[in-house]
Design an enzyme around this catalytic site. Structure first.
Site, mmCIF file in Angstrom:
data_model
loop_
_atom_site.group_PDB
_atom_site.id
_atom_site.type_symbol
_atom_site.label_atom_id
_atom_site.label_comp_id
_atom_site.label_asym_id
_atom_site.label_seq_id
_atom_site.Cartn_x
_atom_site.Cartn_y
_atom_site.Cartn_z
ATOM 1 N N ASP A 186 0.865 -1.180 0.000
ATOM 2 C CA ASP A 186 0.000 0.000 0.000
ATOM 3 C C ASP A 186 0.905 1.234 0.000
ATOM 4 O OD1 ASP A 186 -1.788 -2.078 0.416
ATOM 5 O OD2 ASP A 186 -2.973 -0.995 1.904
ATOM 6 N N LYS A 196 -6.749 3.137 -3.476
ATOM 7 C CA LYS A 196 -7.169 3.158 -2.077
ATOM 8 C C LYS A 196 -7.345 4.600 -1.644
ATOM 9 C CE LYS A 196 -5.196 1.843 2.435
ATOM 10 N NZ LYS A 196 -4.102 1.114 3.124
ATOM 11 N N LYS A 208 -10.127 0.014 -2.631
ATOM 12 C CA LYS A 208 -10.073 -0.135 -1.176
ATOM 13 C C LYS A 208 -10.328 1.193 -0.471
ATOM 14 C CE LYS A 208 -6.958 -1.331 2.655
ATOM 15 N NZ LYS A 208 -5.626 -1.823 3.033
#
Lengths: 499, 303, 315
Positions: B140, B203, B239
């Site tokens: 991430d 995300k 996400k």
């Protein structure tokens, strides 16, 4: 990550398509109608009491999603209308016109509050009687109706500020005839400004959706509004004609089809009655290539499928600029795939029942006409209930101004799609209609918005939004879409004489 | 390298109308999810969670406890899925990897000088490579928001592409930190940059900045994913992270995914929730559904 | 004639007198000269055609002379409506200030021609005093409405405080093409009092002038023709109500009709035919056009349409 996913990541679908048919299918979530009290039979509400129709006739009002009879409703005759007008006249002369405006306001506020208190009950009945999704009656129709009373209540003692240099005076008795697409909301649009301006009212709800107006009569009774100030006379066309032609009515307010509006305008010619008409439309909803396209697609859906397309200001003519036409149509089709057609009482229903078998027949005729004209039809692969009156949301692609489905008001969930190239072209096409109620414009460029909104011949223009309503916002049409405004400061004028 | 070998052109990102987006989100929230759909939705949401601990005081002990929770959300109740992944700092990857052995739960590591991203590219790439070497399945990363807001889109694009390369086989989630991007137009631009530069997932947030994930921001990102799919047939995952603490809200997000992207995205391969408190709230709802009575957090383990 | 006008506004009048003296003297001194008689024509699209029907009606004036006026036909109405339609959007698109100046300019020109109007009003039966009064009031009324062109929208517009996050405002747009059936009894003031608010609002019009007091209308057309009012904005026809009323009311490309009448059968006919295309029918009967209350912006409002625009407020 899993191999499965890796594989998927590499996968290049030949025809990328989205599937909305499987995951997370919503189980039925019906709104309860257990607490709803409907009488088997409704009389006329005249002079503060319930009176039987003079000829003893009653007609049935049905639930269009089940075809079951909900109640019997009195068929008001000319005699009944006369009784109602006499009551309204007496109430006007003796009570309402003499009451201090401030006190008048309090009654109207009280009605607003009572609607709010019983909002859920009204929403359920509205959906049962008219077929509209409970989400809309709950979130839009009923709150707006209450707000409309609340808004106009506050005007009652401030009228002199609305018309500088003039002394506004009430007119007298208003005869009001409303349609079946927004039954309670239209009653509110009519009654609230009339009362605030100091007039008394005889109102006829539509024959297929009389129940919420009758429930409103119950509230009016409960509110202690002086007898005769509001009278509700149910019935069909003949009852409406009796109102239009009654010699002691000072003002007619009508919302409905352009055809009937013209008949009314003709019928009261030379009588000195004041008139406002809120009639049909065939609104252009215009999507430019620089628009926020995903939001524009929402606007298209909201523009035409709101209330099953039973909306006079529905965005029923879609104009998409050629550069983004394929993209927009694709998005629109995918969006339509997630629309849920079915039981109006289900909280997840997006498109409810068509209001009446007659209306369904009319829509189906237009679907045939559209096909015969060579329009390319698209309907999502959704299921519709076998009982009741339902119609799938429909697109007619590749249409032109000469198609009847482009020119005529269908009043159903049917959208005619055209493309365009330039600003000038789309303005010309958008204005190429006898109607002029509303229009929609989608572009990210401010100066283009103002160019469009000034040139479109329409009483309401939604820029980067569609089908928004508010008590403070005037609504009404240009051209054959009628005259006079409802809502806002401008909505007072039709109920006043300016001296 | 990137999903596209051209650099990002801002003109490909359409404008976004905030009010319309909010209205659409309100519509998602007005969906009524009941009965079987609700149970299925809650279990699905649980299976999509990236159970997260990203605190300065994180220790091996804390991470081990979290990993156990990830594998055994609530053993008292049968038929409960595990979460999708555990999300930790790079130095905790090895611990998590070991603790999760034998499960299908992925280890995700925040990298690239998380959460600010204010470090030289070399440091970010080293951070990434370290996490991958430690055994992270997913990285991430954060984008350089300052440079993005300066209009330096190509730098942001190149950084993402470089990190993607450094990820090797690990999947890359690109954190836009939407709470710092100010407008939905910027969210859309950043989404497009990330997607075109090679993101496997996009995300919303680090969880360190408020607001974190919101429905409007997520919708705009889902629309970017949809447009990319329309153009290329390639799927990108999504996400939302931070701020999704209740089952009800998680179900609203699922409704949004369902009505925006449809069936194909309705699984942990393509949709994740970055959350720490959500799991227990879902468990309480599932228990309520089974027992018919409202639950207390005292009965659910808090790791 | 002009030099006998009231001394109310000496400076303004002086120029008028000076300009008109020459004409007046010529008339008196050139008695051996054959007077050139005027052909009264109708006014369509800035031009003075004869009626396509070729018909006329005679009007006997107070000095005993008889003049012939065009007896317009429905085809003249048709042509005038085409001209008015053609001109409408461009006229409406002009800035309020510009329309204001154009109407003011027309008033200036009427002022310089006031002796002719006064003379004609007398020829149509007015006393000298009444003729002067009517002319002056008409000019002042035009100036009154000229001033409204860039102001009425502020008075009749609103910003509406809707509950949602939208900016919402209502402004005014012209109704479009308006047919005006002017007062029979007041040939100049009655005409200006209805024409001015209609065009001030951005509409264009087709006027049917007073049948018995038509000279002022024709002269007004001549002034308009040389003014800055664009061709087609005002079209003036002469003829009989009996023949033309229905065609003024039933034309499908006319958006509104402004009828001055107190005759039940005229009102009914106009209102009935208006229903053909949901025409706005404004009916009134004013017995005294001189009253101050007869000039007000609500006459403009009668021929405007309220347009409400919505736009989201967001970032």
């Amino acid at each position: 990550m899993s191999k499965k996913q890796d594989k998927k990541h590499q996968q290049q679908a030949a025809e990328p398509s989205l599937d909305f048919s499987k995951a997370l299918i919503y189980t039925p979530a019906p709104e309860s109608s257990a607490h709803i009290r409907l009488k088997k039979q409704y009389d006329l509400f005249i002079n503060g009491t319930w009176v039987k129709p003079s000829k003893g006739g009653y007609f049935e009002t049905i639930n269009p999603s089940t075809e079951q009879v909900l109640a019997k409703v009195a068929e008001g005759t000319q005699e009944d209308v006369d009784k109602a007008v006499k009551a309204a006249r007496a109430a006007y002369e003796n009570v309402w016109s003499k009451m201090p405006a401030r006190e008048r306001a309090k009654y109207i506020y009280r009605i607003a509050r009572l609607i709010q208190e019983r909002a859920r009950e009204f929403a359920v009945i509205e959906s049962m009687d008219g077929g509209k999704p409970i989400r809309e009656s709950r979130d839009i129709d009923i709150p707006l109706a209450a707000n409309h009373f609340f808004y106009y209540a506050g005007w009652a003692d401030k009228l002199e500020y609305a018309f500088p240099g003039k002394n506004p005076e009430s007119i007298g008795v208003a005869g009001q005839i409303i349609p079946w697409n927004f039954p309670l909301l239209m009653a509110a649009w009519k009654i609230a400004p009339a009362l605030a301006a100091g007039n008394t009212v005889v109102l006829k709800p539509a024959e297929s959706t009389p129940l919420t107006a009758l429930k409103l009569a119950e509230i009016i009774e409960e509110s202690g509004l002086p007898a005769g100030v509001v009278n509700i006379v149910t019935g069909a066309g003949a009852t409406g004609a009796a109102i239009v032609n009654h010699p002691d009515i000072d003002k007619i307010a009508f919302t409905g089809s352009t055809d009937v509006g013209k008949l009314i305008q003709k019928a009261i010619a030379g009588t000195g009655k004041k008139l406002t008409l809120e009639l049909g439309g065939k609104a252009a909803n215009i999507i430019f290539e620089d628009a926020a396209l995903d939001q524009a697609v929402e606007g298209i859906v909201n523009g035409i499928f709101f209330n099953q397309g039973h909306v006079c200001c529905a965005g029923s003519r879609l104009f998409v600029q050629e550069g983004v036409a394929d993209k927009v149509i694709r998005k629109l089709k995918d969006r339509m795939a997630s629309l849920i057609v079915g039981d109006p009482m289900d909280k997840n229903t997006d498109i409810g029942a068509i209001n009446s078998p007659e209306q369904l027949k009319k829509i189906n005729e237009y679907l045939k006409i559209g096909v015969n004209e060579g329009g390319e039809v698209f309907q999502p692969n959704c299921s519709i209930p076998s009982k009741g009156y339902f119609c799938k949301p429909t697109l007619f692609l590749n249409t032109s101004q000469s198609h009847r489905v482009v020119q005529e008001e269908i009043f159903g969930p049917v959208l005619a799609v055209q493309t365009f190239r330039t600003v000038e072209e789309v303005i010309e096409k958008a204005n190429n209609t006898p109607y002029g109620l509303s229009a929609g414009v989608w572009t990210d460029k401010g100066s283009k918005i103002f160019n469009m909104t000034t040139k479109l011949k329409a009483g309401v223009v939604w820029a980067n939004t569609y089908n928004k309503f508010d008590p403070s916002s005037p609504f009404g049409g240009f051209r054959e879409s009628g005259f006079g405004r409802e809502g806002g400061l401008h909505g007072l004028l039709p109920y006043l004489n300016l001296r | 390298m990137g999903n596209h070998n051209v650099s990002y052109q801002p003109s490909i990102s359409p404008p976004i109308d905030q009010i319309s987006v909010e209205e659409r989100c309100a519509r998602f929230q007005s969906r009524s999810i009941k009965g079987e759909t609700k149970v299925a939705g809650l279990k699905l949401a649980l299976s999509m969670i990236d159970l997260t601990t990203l605190e300065g005081k994180d220790s091996e002990g804390k991470v081990k406890q979290l990993c156990y929770k990830a594998m055994h959300p609530h053993d008292a109740m049968p038929g409960i899925p595990t979460v999708a992944a555990v999300c930790v700092y790079p130095t905790m990857v090895r611990t998590a990897r070991k603790a999760l052995k034998g499960s299908n739960i992925k280890v995700a590591a925040v990298a690239t000088a998380f959460p600010s991203g204010l470090a030289p590219l070399k440091v970010k790439l080293d951070d990434t490579k370290f996490a991958v070497e430690e055994g992270a399945d997913e990285i991430d990363m954060v984008i350089s928001r300052g440079r993005f807001l300066q209009g330096d889109f190509n730098l942001v694009f190149d950084e993402i592409a470089a990190v993607k390369e450094a990820c090797g086989k690990a999947h890359l989630k690109v954190i836009l930190e939407t709470g710092e991007l100010s407008t939905l137009d910027n969210v859309r631009k950043a989404s497009d940059i990330a997607i075109f530069a090679g993101a496997d997932f996009i995300k919303t947030s680090t969880g360190k900045i408020q607001p974190a994930a919101t429905m409007p921001v997520t919708l705009v990102m889902l629309e970017a994913i949809r447009d990319y799919y329309y153009e290329t047939g390639k799927m990108i995952g999504m996400k939302p992270a931070g701020g999704i603490a209740t089952s009800k809200l998680a179900l609203h997000y699922l409704v949004m995914v369902r009505e925006t992207l449809g069936e194909a995205w309705m699984n942990p391969d393509w949709f994740r929730f970055g959350a720490s408190k959500l799991a227990n709230d879902i468990l309480m709802q599932l228990a309520k559904d089974q027992t018919g009575v409202y639950q207390s957090l005292n009965y659910f383990s808090n790791d | 004639m002009a030099n006998t006008s009231t001394p109310k506004k000496p400076t303004a009048k002086k120029t008028v007198v000076a300009q008109n003296n020459g004409q007046a003297e010529k008339k008196q001194t050139g008695s051996s000269r054959i007077k050139v008689q005027k052909t009264y024509k109708i006014f369509i699209n800035g031009q003075f055609p004869r009626t396509e029907s070729g018909r006329y009606y005679p009007l006997t004036l107070s000095d005993g002379s008889i003049v012939n006026l065009c007896l317009s036909s429905r085809k003249d109405i048709r042509n005038a409506v085409v001209a008015a339609r053609e001109a409408q959007e461009k006229w409406a698109a002009r800035a309020g200030l510009n329309k204001s100046q154009i109407l003011y300019r027309l008033a200036e020109m009427l002022e310089t021609r006031s002796s002719q109007f006064i003379e004609e009003l007398q020829l149509m039966g007015a006393t000298k005093e009444a003729a002067i009064n009517e002319t002056e009031t008409a000019i002042d009324r035009l100036i009154y409405y000229a001033g409204w062109c860039d102001k009425f929208n502020a008075i009749f517009s609103s910003v509406n405080p809707v509950s949602s996050s939208h900016f919402n405002f209502s402004s005014n747009e012209p109704t479009g093409v308006v047919t005006i059936v002017a007062a029979e009894e007041s040939g100049l003031l009655g005409l200006i009092s209805v024409m001015a608010p209609v065009i001030a609002g951005g509409n264009t019009c087709v006027v049917l002038a007073s049948e018995s007091k038509a000279l002022s209308a024709v002269t007004l057309a001549e002034v308009i023709a040389t003014s800055d009012i664009p061709a087609g904005v005002v079209n003036i026809l002469t003829g009989t109500r009996k023949e033309l009323l229905a065609h003024m009311a039933n034309h499908m490309d006319v958006n509104a009709i402004y009828l001055h009448s107190n005759k039940a059968e005229e009102i009914k006919e106009v209102e009935t035919l208006s229903a053909l295309n949901v025409k706005r029918a404004r009916i009134e009967f004013v017995s005294n056009w001189f009253e101050p209350k007869e000039e007000n912006p609500y006459r403009i409002q009668d021929f405007i349409e309220v347009k409400t625009t919505w736009h989201p407020i967001g970032i």
